[in-house]
Design an enzyme around this catalytic site. Structure first.
Site, short mmCIF file in Angstrom:
data_model
loop_
_atom_site.label_atom_id
_atom_site.label_comp_id
_atom_site.label_asym_id
_atom_site.label_seq_id
_atom_site.Cartn_x
_atom_site.Cartn_y
_atom_site.Cartn_z
N ASP A 60 24.37 -12.23 20.96
CA ASP A 60 23.83 -11.76 19.69
C ASP A 60 22.48 -11.09 19.86
OD1 ASP A 60 23.83 -11.67 16.73
OD2 ASP A 60 22.14 -13.05 16.94
N LEU B 298 21.45 -12.45 10.15
CA LEU B 298 21.14 -11.11 9.63
C LEU B 298 20.75 -10.12 10.71
CD1 LEU B 298 19.09 -12.14 6.47
CD2 LEU B 298 21.41 -11.21 6.53
N ARG B 299 20.76 -10.56 11.98
CA ARG B 299 20.39 -9.64 13.04
C ARG B 299 21.36 -8.46 13.11
NH1 ARG B 299 19.58 -13.04 16.98
NH2 ARG B 299 17.31 -13.04 16.90
N ALA B 300 22.64 -8.72 12.81
CA ALA B 300 23.63 -7.64 12.84
C ALA B 300 23.29 -6.56 11.83
CB ALA B 300 25.02 -8.21 12.57
#
Length: 653
Positions: A196, A277-279
């Site tokens: 991720d 929320l990194r995506a």
């Protein structure tokens, strides 16, 4: 040093186009967080990455600045500064390669030993992160790099700075670089948490089109025969690519990410059920970079699509047995055929519609939840001849360790002398300096040495490095009886579930795993030792059961596998798990040959566990005897439930 293979000379294909695009986007906007390139061996991963630095625009630096700060940035500071009237020079972007065996000192930098010991000065010696600032940091086989180093690199890439507090040194410096990692999934996966942290990921494979393959070979042979001449053929294309990258870097800050575009990105990420929320952030940055790359001033539907294809596939892996990938049909449905709507006018926010009540949702016409009103299935009957039984869902098992203190590769299982961990002593060799032990070694020799004033005279033979106790990875070899006597469906389900759980644990602890099965008249190495638990899990489900029990063949095959692995890597310590009822019915003198095979295995000095699969009121105790011959821990069949099996296996440590 030969010229690098030109970036524009890499033969175009769908995979190569995605790889080139991902590399270019993270070059335009390093805040994306880097690129992970996954693919089988021989797919030009390293060649493409090494070619990237040559097409990046050159940078301006202060002469003699080891940290490569930007002279045009008034806020940039360097530990080597200040630079008053210093000469500014232009140089190419650096490609810094991080070897798999690198230490934390090499990555972050450390105390300059020579000046500290010879002159008594505390001075910082920069590491690879400082050298890679404003350039490319390349990690080949990143899945084999120790987890804490991967965390360190990803943190630096995300923060754009590196902070060093060690050995009396306190330094902070800029560390903005394009982070690129390559890996072969057959050699093991990265943990989902680390996956991720990479901004983008690309899957590459060798082209299947014979014409494309021939063109790859043709260009490679031309390059090997005359690197300079080959590079000259692509000089104009490389210069054009460099100019386009530079123009995109100037444009990226001006690209507009509208509210509808941002909402569409959030909708796509939510629909694919990515965690966190990194995506969303990475997809937004990649979409902006893509718009700048193609010359647009505003993010469009196509920019979001290209960004999602690169930013989301690896974030959908919830556990190591999930296959990476993205459903492009679903992505197109979410994006729709129409272009994004214009920015809504400013004004009061629309009020959300009232939510449905529970009575509305659970009314008589509401659809039943999956599995609701259905039983859990009839009782499992005995497996038929040559039947295949699947494992149930894996669970988190207890820790298993191998006896003694090893010196294997860094991992998370057994006690070992390692590069990190608590300090337990000192010795001569490479590693982190143990200053006290170094001074103690030098003290008795001072009378015969020339000294300057009261300083201690140190020689190379005085240096002592810290001995640290940490954890190592191991080889977990399963030797599974798949004969008719073990073929009861419930029993095989329990056994396979326990093995699957141990495979998941081995993945987390960076172990190698192997699988030997025996049935009929032979034993098979179903899975040679590997770090890819994805393959192991797939092979486990495919194991059929039925036939006679060639126990001797199974034990001898396990011994052969362990002998080969010991030659390949003497430091890799094995754990052998034998699952059987102890019967030996395959071939002439099956019992005698099984006893000889067990005695041979015992002579190898292994940590072994025998799981006894014998059932019924009349028990022959054959597995008990087998465990005695192997010098192994014996676990009766009453404990071969999923939890009991794993707990028994792990209690041997």
């Amino acid at each position: 040093m030969p010229l690098p293979y030109p970036f524009s000379a890499v033969v175009a294909s769908d995979d190569r186009d995605h790889l080139a695009l991902a590399l270019v986007l993270t070059t335009i906007s390093p805040e994306i967080g880097g690129v992970l390139v996954r693919g089988e061996k021989g797919t030009a991963k390293s060649t493409t990455v090494r070619a990237l630095a040559a097409v990046m625009p050159p940078i301006d630096v202060y002469a003699g600045d080891r940290f490569s700060v930007d002279p045009a940035d008034s806020s940039a500071t360097s530990p080597d500064g200040p630079f008053v009237d210093a000469e500014v020079e232009t140089r190419p972007v650096r490609l810094v390669e991080l070897p798999v065996g690198a230490t934390e000192d090499r990555v972050l930098g450390s105390l300059h030993l020579e000046r500290a010991l010879s002159h008594g000065r505390v001075e910082y010696e920069p590491g690879l992160l400082a050298r890679a600032h404003r350039g490319v940091l390349y990690v080949d086989e990143v899945n084999l790099l120790h987890d804490h180093l991967v965390d360190l690199l990803l943190d630096a890439a995300a923060m754009g700075r590196a902070t060093i507090e060690r050995d009396g040194v306190s330094v902070e410096h800029a560390a903005r670089f394009v982070l690129i990692g390559t890996m072969n999934p057959e050699e093991g996966e990265l943990r989902p948490q680390l996956l991720d942290r990479f901004g983008l990921t690309v899957e590459v494979a060798a082209p299947r089109d014979p014409e494309l393959r021939a063109e790859v070979v043709r260009r490679r042979m031309a390059y090997d025969a005359d690197p300079a001449g080959f590079a000259e053929r692509y000089r104009d294309a490389e210069a054009e690519l460099t100019a386009r990258v530079e123009a995109a870097r100037e444009r990226v800050a001006k690209v507009r990410l509208s509210e509808p575009a941002l909402l569409k990105i959030a909708e796509v990420c939510a629909a694919f059920e990515v965690d966190g929320l990194r995506a969303d952030i990475v997809t937004a940055r990649a979409a902006v970079a893509h718009a700048a790359w193609v010359g647009r001033d505003e993010v469009t539907r196509e920019d979001i699509r290209q960004a999602a294809l690169l930013a989301l596939p690896h974030r959908r892996r919830r556990n190591p047995f999930d296959a990476p990938g993205l459903d492009e049909d679903l992505l197109d449905q979410l994006l729709g055929d129409d272009e994004l709507p214009p920015e809504p006018p400013e004004g009061p926010a629309p009020q959300p519609e009232p939510e449905a009540t529970s009575s509305d949702a659970d009314g008589p016409d509401a659809p039943a939840a999956p599995g609701e009103g259905e039983g859990e299935g009839g009782p499992a009957g005995p497996a038929g001849p040559d039947s295949t039984v699947a494992a149930a869902s894996p669970y988190r098992p207890k820790l298993l360790t191998v006896h003694g203190l090893g010196e294997g590769d860094a991992g998370r299982r057994s006690r070992a002398i390692a590069s990190s961990g608590r300090r337990v002593g000192a010795r001569r060799g490479s590693g982190s300096l143990h200053l006290v032990e170094t001074l103690l070694a030098a003290a008795p020799r001072q009378a015969g040495r020339e000294r300057t004033g009261s300083r201690v005279a140190l020689h190379a033979e005085d240096l002592r490095t810290a001995v640290r106790e940490g954890r190592e990875a191991n080889l977990v070899l399963f030797c599974v009886d798949a004969s008719g006597s073990m073929a009861a469906r419930k029993r095989m389900t329990q056994v396979k579930t326990a093995i699957l759980s141990l495979l998941l644990d081995a993945y987390r602890r960076r172990d190698k795993v192997g699988l030997v099965t025996f049935r009929g008249d032979r034993a098979d190495l179903v899975l040679p030792p590997t770090r890819s638990v994805d393959i192991a899990a797939a092979r486990l489900d495919e194991i059929p059961a039925g036939g006679r029990t060639p126990l001797a063949e199974g034990l001898l095959e396990a011994a052969r596998v362990l002998d080969r692995e010991r030659i390949r890597d003497p430091r890799l310590r094995p754990l052998l798990v034998v699952v059987t009822d102890g019967r030996a019915t395959g071939g002439p003198d099956a019992v005698g040959r099984s006893q000889q095979a067990a005695e041979h295995l015992a002579s190898l000095g292994l940590t072994t566990v025998v799981i006894d699969g014998e059932t019924g009121p009349l028990r022959l105790g054959l597995a008990v005897r087998l465990a005695g011959l192997l010098g192994a821990e014996h676990v009766p069949v009453a404990e071969v439930s999923a939890d009991a099996l794993t707990g028994a296996v792990r209690s041997v440590a």
